[in-house]
Each structure stands twice: as C-alpha cells, then as structure tokens.
Scaffold this motif. Structure first.
Motif, mmCIF file in Angstrom:
data_model
loop_
_atom_site.group_PDB
_atom_site.id
_atom_site.type_symbol
_atom_site.label_atom_id
_atom_site.label_comp_id
_atom_site.label_asym_id
_atom_site.label_seq_id
_atom_site.Cartn_x
_atom_site.Cartn_y
_atom_site.Cartn_z
ATOM 1 N N ARG A 142 0.875 -1.173 0.000
ATOM 2 C CA ARG A 142 0.000 0.000 0.000
ATOM 3 C C ARG A 142 0.912 1.222 0.000
ATOM 4 O O ARG A 142 1.957 1.240 0.655
ATOM 5 C CB ARG A 142 -0.893 -0.013 1.228
ATOM 6 C CG ARG A 142 -1.921 -1.126 1.152
ATOM 7 C CD ARG A 142 -2.839 -1.154 2.314
ATOM 8 N NE ARG A 142 -3.322 0.199 2.593
ATOM 9 C CZ ARG A 142 -3.965 0.533 3.682
ATOM 10 N NH1 ARG A 142 -4.212 -0.366 4.603
ATOM 11 N NH2 ARG A 142 -4.362 1.767 3.874
ATOM 12 N N HIS A 143 0.540 2.235 -0.717
ATOM 13 C CA HIS A 143 1.407 3.408 -0.875
ATOM 14 C C HIS A 143 1.786 4.005 0.474
ATOM 15 O O HIS A 143 2.907 4.466 0.676
ATOM 16 C CB HIS A 143 0.725 4.456 -1.779
ATOM 17 C CG HIS A 143 1.688 5.462 -2.299
ATOM 18 N ND1 HIS A 143 1.911 6.660 -1.677
ATOM 19 C CD2 HIS A 143 2.514 5.433 -3.384
ATOM 20 C CE1 HIS A 143 2.815 7.333 -2.350
ATOM 21 N NE2 HIS A 143 3.191 6.613 -3.394
ATOM 22 N N GLU A 144 0.862 3.981 1.422
ATOM 23 C CA GLU A 144 1.114 4.545 2.753
ATOM 24 C C GLU A 144 2.183 3.750 3.515
ATOM 25 O O GLU A 144 2.760 4.244 4.467
ATOM 26 C CB GLU A 144 -0.173 4.557 3.589
ATOM 27 C CG GLU A 144 -1.345 5.298 2.969
ATOM 28 C CD GLU A 144 -2.078 4.489 1.893
ATOM 29 O OE1 GLU A 144 -2.245 3.263 2.030
ATOM 30 O OE2 GLU A 144 -2.473 5.112 0.895
ATOM 31 N N GLU A 145 2.441 2.493 3.095
ATOM 32 C CA GLU A 145 3.390 1.633 3.798
ATOM 33 C C GLU A 145 4.809 1.705 3.237
ATOM 34 O O GLU A 145 5.707 1.044 3.747
ATOM 35 C CB GLU A 145 2.892 0.183 3.745
ATOM 36 C CG GLU A 145 1.573 -0.014 4.461
ATOM 37 C CD GLU A 145 0.959 -1.393 4.215
ATOM 38 O OE1 GLU A 145 1.522 -2.171 3.426
ATOM 39 O OE2 GLU A 145 -0.085 -1.667 4.821
ATOM 40 N N ILE A 146 5.024 2.489 2.203
ATOM 41 C CA ILE A 146 6.367 2.626 1.629
ATOM 42 C C ILE A 146 7.205 3.467 2.585
ATOM 43 O O ILE A 146 6.799 4.573 2.961
ATOM 44 C CB ILE A 146 6.320 3.300 0.242
ATOM 45 C CG1 ILE A 146 5.471 2.480 -0.712
ATOM 46 C CG2 ILE A 146 7.726 3.475 -0.318
ATOM 47 C CD1 ILE A 146 5.222 3.170 -2.037
ATOM 48 N N ALA A 164 12.804 5.208 1.296
ATOM 49 C CA ALA A 164 12.765 4.681 -0.073
ATOM 50 C C ALA A 164 12.267 5.746 -1.038
ATOM 51 O O ALA A 164 12.761 5.860 -2.161
ATOM 52 C CB ALA A 164 11.867 3.451 -0.139
ATOM 53 N N ILE A 165 11.306 6.536 -0.591
ATOM 54 C CA ILE A 165 10.775 7.603 -1.449
ATOM 55 C C ILE A 165 11.823 8.685 -1.638
ATOM 56 O O ILE A 165 12.065 9.169 -2.749
ATOM 57 C CB ILE A 165 9.468 8.168 -0.860
ATOM 58 C CG1 ILE A 165 8.378 7.093 -0.909
ATOM 59 C CG2 ILE A 165 9.034 9.425 -1.598
ATOM 60 C CD1 ILE A 165 7.096 7.461 -0.203
ATOM 61 N N TRP A 175 5.220 6.404 -7.548
ATOM 62 C CA TRP A 175 5.822 5.171 -7.030
ATOM 63 C C TRP A 175 7.307 5.195 -7.337
ATOM 64 O O TRP A 175 7.697 5.459 -8.481
ATOM 65 C CB TRP A 175 5.198 3.957 -7.716
ATOM 66 C CG TRP A 175 3.772 3.707 -7.356
ATOM 67 C CD1 TRP A 175 2.665 4.176 -7.989
ATOM 68 C CD2 TRP A 175 3.306 2.904 -6.276
ATOM 69 N NE1 TRP A 175 1.534 3.723 -7.374
ATOM 70 C CE2 TRP A 175 1.900 2.930 -6.307
ATOM 71 C CE3 TRP A 175 3.922 2.172 -5.274
ATOM 72 C CZ2 TRP A 175 1.105 2.261 -5.403
ATOM 73 C CZ3 TRP A 175 3.134 1.487 -4.368
ATOM 74 C CH2 TRP A 175 1.742 1.539 -4.426
ATOM 75 N N PRO A 176 8.170 4.879 -6.358
ATOM 76 C CA PRO A 176 9.611 4.830 -6.618
ATOM 77 C C PRO A 176 9.937 3.807 -7.711
ATOM 78 O O PRO A 176 9.389 2.704 -7.727
ATOM 79 C CB PRO A 176 10.211 4.400 -5.273
ATOM 80 C CG PRO A 176 9.182 4.792 -4.261
ATOM 81 C CD PRO A 176 7.861 4.630 -4.942
ATOM 82 N N ARG A 177 10.811 4.192 -8.601
ATOM 83 C CA ARG A 177 11.165 3.357 -9.754
ATOM 84 C C ARG A 177 11.625 1.962 -9.328
ATOM 85 O O ARG A 177 11.171 0.963 -9.894
ATOM 86 C CB ARG A 177 12.255 4.053 -10.559
ATOM 87 C CG ARG A 177 12.747 3.251 -11.730
ATOM 88 C CD ARG A 177 13.905 3.939 -12.398
ATOM 89 N NE ARG A 177 14.295 3.260 -13.619
ATOM 90 C CZ ARG A 177 15.297 3.635 -14.376
ATOM 91 N NH1 ARG A 177 16.014 4.695 -14.057
ATOM 92 N NH2 ARG A 177 15.593 2.968 -15.465
#
Length: 190
Positions: free
Chosen positions: A57-61, A65-66, A118-120
């Motif tokens: 889930r995007h919130e869990e990245i 990492a971002i 999203w990070p590549r």
C-alpha cells in the motif's frame, strides 16, 4: 491465463509452463479450451506490466525509499487497473499498463502531475511479462497450415437414442434393456 509451472494458472509469462508441441496439442485434444500458442510468438508480443497485488500500500512505503528514489512512475489519477495491472501515466499524459511506455518522472517534476508517485526501484522489482489478449492473433500465431490442422475439432458422434417400441418415448439405456417402459408397459428387451 497460462498453465503455471508446478500447477495452477498464471498471467506471468515467465512463470508459464512450456509444453512441447506434441504435449500442447495433446492437451488441446483432451480439453478444447486449452489453446496451444507458440512460445516465441507470445514472447514477441509480451510487454512489462506490474500487478497491483505485489506492491505495498502506498502509505506503507518507507519514507527513506521515497527520498532515495531519483525517478518515479506515476499511477494515473483515477488509480485505474486493467485486470490487476496498474495503469501508469505516460509522458504525454495518457495512461498505459505497459511499463515500457510509462513515463519516468524526476521528483521535481511531480508537482502538478495528478496521480500517485511510485519509486522506480519498487515498481521495477515487480515487473513481469504479460500478453494482452487484444495484441495477439491465434491464426497468425499458427501460420503454419500443419499446426492449424491439429486444432480442427473432432466430429462428435451423437449418442445412441433408445425409443420404446410401443409408444415411442425416449428411454435411458438402463430402462430400455432392464425393464418395461414406464409409460406403456411394453417390454423392449431383445
């Protein structure tokens, strides 16, 4: 969907079980819905996609990492999917599930671009080859007439029908040879 190596089904071409030509047509003969496709033809028409089930889930990245990512893919603003494949934004503003056509954006370009960044590295770690049904043509794939001839459906024989000699009603094999007609009482046994 393809037969998966080890059983089950998969849409990931790299996890699909390869069959010899003989085994593929043998499988088709036993179940007509299992259609053989030449592996090379499918590989030529495959495109990289990302299944949303394999991304967190995007919130869990993690924020690290971002921040560490120099380039981002942008999921379209409506968070659309085709099947399970994520639709990414292209450089011209349209969307595609084909990761090879999706735009890569620097962090400073993300302002004003609607969608989810999203990070590549995260996205590319989940890329898999898939084939869009609309991108392939079975007749072209089996351009060799000999291969097409193997797909001809065998003629099915109609089951033998049993009718009562007295009233003409249809009967099961067991009733025909095993007992009298339940409708008229005629004994049809030879």
């Amino acid at each position: 969907m393809w037969w998966a190596i080890g059983g089950g089904y998969t849409s990931d071409l790299s996890k699909a079980e390869p069959f010899s030509e003989f085994d593929a047509f043998k499988q088709h003969a036993s179940r007509e819905s299992d259609i053989p496709w030449p592996t090379g033809y499918l590989r030529d028409h495959a495109r990289p996609v990302v299944d949303m089930q394999y991304l967190p889930r995007h919130e869990e990245i993690p924020s690290e990492a971002i921040q560490a990512s120099g380039l981002f893919y942008v999921q379209d603003a409506n968070r659309r999917y085709i099947g399970n494949d994520i639709c990414f934004r292209t450089r011209d503003g349209s969307s595609t599930t084909n990761l090879g056509l999706a735009g890569l954006f620097r962090a400073d370009e993300l302002d004003g671009i609607p969608g989810v960044a999203w990070p590549r590295a995260l996205v590319e770690a989940q890329r898999r080859p898939a084939v869009a049904a609309g991108a392939v043509d079975h007749k072209k794939a089996l351009s060799d007439p000999w291969l097409r001839a193997l797909l001809v459906k065998p003629e099915r024989q109609a089951p033998e029908r049993y009718r009562c000699h007295g009233c003409g009603v249809f009967m099961t094999v067991g009733n025909y040879y095993g007992s009298a007609c339940q409708r008229c009482g005629k004994d049809n046994r030879p």
